[in-house]
Design an enzyme around this catalytic site. Structure first.
Site, PDB file in Angstrom:
ATOM      1  N   HIS A  47      45.505  32.406  40.152  1.00  0.00           N
ATOM      2  CA  HIS A  47      45.530  33.772  40.682  1.00  0.00           C
ATOM      3  C   HIS A  47      46.773  34.538  40.226  1.00  0.00           C
ATOM      4  O   HIS A  47      46.845  35.755  40.392  1.00  0.00           O
ATOM      5  CB  HIS A  47      45.473  33.748  42.212  1.00  0.00           C
ATOM      6  CG  HIS A  47      44.158  33.250  42.735  1.00  0.00           C
ATOM      7  ND1 HIS A  47      42.974  33.903  42.512  1.00  0.00           N
ATOM      8  CD2 HIS A  47      43.831  32.140  43.444  1.00  0.00           C
ATOM      9  CE1 HIS A  47      41.973  33.235  43.070  1.00  0.00           C
ATOM     10  NE2 HIS A  47      42.466  32.155  43.643  1.00  0.00           N
ATOM     11  N   ASP A 177      40.237  29.621  50.874  1.00  0.00           N
ATOM     12  CA  ASP A 177      38.865  29.440  50.372  1.00  0.00           C
ATOM     13  C   ASP A 177      38.068  28.542  51.306  1.00  0.00           C
ATOM     14  O   ASP A 177      36.872  28.769  51.518  1.00  0.00           O
ATOM     15  CB  ASP A 177      38.885  28.866  48.947  1.00  0.00           C
ATOM     16  CG  ASP A 177      39.108  29.967  47.912  1.00  0.00           C
ATOM     17  OD1 ASP A 177      38.443  31.010  48.008  1.00  0.00           O
ATOM     18  OD2 ASP A 177      39.952  29.785  47.023  1.00  0.00           O
TER      19      ASP A 177
END
Ligand code: 3PY
Ligand code: MG
Length: 256
Positions: A47, A177
């Site tokens: 990310h 997540d």
């Protein structure tokens, strides 16, 4: 400088390791954080915005501070794991390991034969470790850690099988997540009751397998809870989050 303890020895020392987490594309940032009291520094290329050359420069600077450098690779980019080890990184975190095949492919790029199929070429690692090539080949598999990220229902369902894959040294929980997955895509809450139960289970399974359990935390307070639970390694916030929090604190004080 004396050679530092191997990352395996550090993680087995009984004292939990706290990691800095960097995603900004500037090697000076992990270099600075490595001089704070973190035990290691993770460069996030999933990310984060860090390219390979910047991560290599950061590796040398983190090592110069006597700390292990680690990286999180992008989803499925297992070949990158070998390149970062070649550059001298001590650990790789692979996101979204959802099948045994994912875990096997990741391990194969992390470990030299006979465990895996890592190709020879550790140019930076030889310089940083000070080892001769033959020695590095013999010791290399034990000098780096491979963390398979558990952050989906699929991964939780096969956690024992992931932990049993030769060359997988531990799991790294992605609580955000995981919270999205466990809520059926309706919530993002890394401290939800469902996540809490899942991470307790994952930690227990990793310990039963004699492997490492690591996890991401957004704050120092949450990291303290996770350390108390018994995780071997906990990462704290990120360079961006620390920068924003520092700016907000200073502005708030100035405007008070
Ligand atoms: C998650 O919480 O999902 C992560 O991947 C941590 O960065
Ligand atoms: Mg994640």
């Amino acid at each position: 400088m004396l050679p530092r303890a191997s990352i395996h020895d550090r993680l087995r020392s009984g004292s939990p390791a706290l990691a800095a987490w960097c995603g900004l594309p500037e090697a000076a940032i992990p270099a600075l954080l490595a001089r704070e009291a973190f035990d290691m520094v993770v460069i996030d290329t999933q990310h984060g915005a860090v390219d390979f050359a910047t991560a290599v420069r950061a590796t040398a600077l983190i090592e110069a501070a006597g700390k292990p450098a680690m990286v999180r690779i992008p989803v499925g980019d297992f070949a990158a794991a070998s390149r970062y080890l070649d550059a001298g990184m001590s650990g790789v975190i692979a996101p979204m390991i959802n099948t045994i095949e994912d875990a096997r492919r990741f391990a194969s790029f992390m470990k030299f034969p006979p465990v895996g199929e890592r190709s020879w070429g550790p140019h930076g690692a030889l310089a940083l470790s000070g080892l001769q090539p033959g020695d590095y080949f013999q010791k290399g598999n034990g000098l780096s850690v491979s963390f398979a990220m558990v952050e989906t229902r699929e991964a939780l369902d096969i956690i024992d099988d992931i932990l049993a894959v030769p060359g997988i040294d531990g799991i790294f929980i992605g609580p955000s997540d995981l919270s999205i997955a466990l809520s059926g895509g309706t919530d993002m809450n890394p401290a939800s009751a469902m996540v809490e139960e899942a991470l307790d289970h994952a930690l227990a399974r990793a310990r039963a397998a004699g492997k490492f359990a690591a996890i991401y935390s957004a704050t120092g307070e949450r990291a303290a809870d996770l350390v108390r639970k018994g995780f071997h390694m906990v990462s704290i916030a990120s360079d961006t989050a620390l920068l924003r929090a520092g700016a907000q604190m200073a502005l708030k004080a100035a405007r008070a």
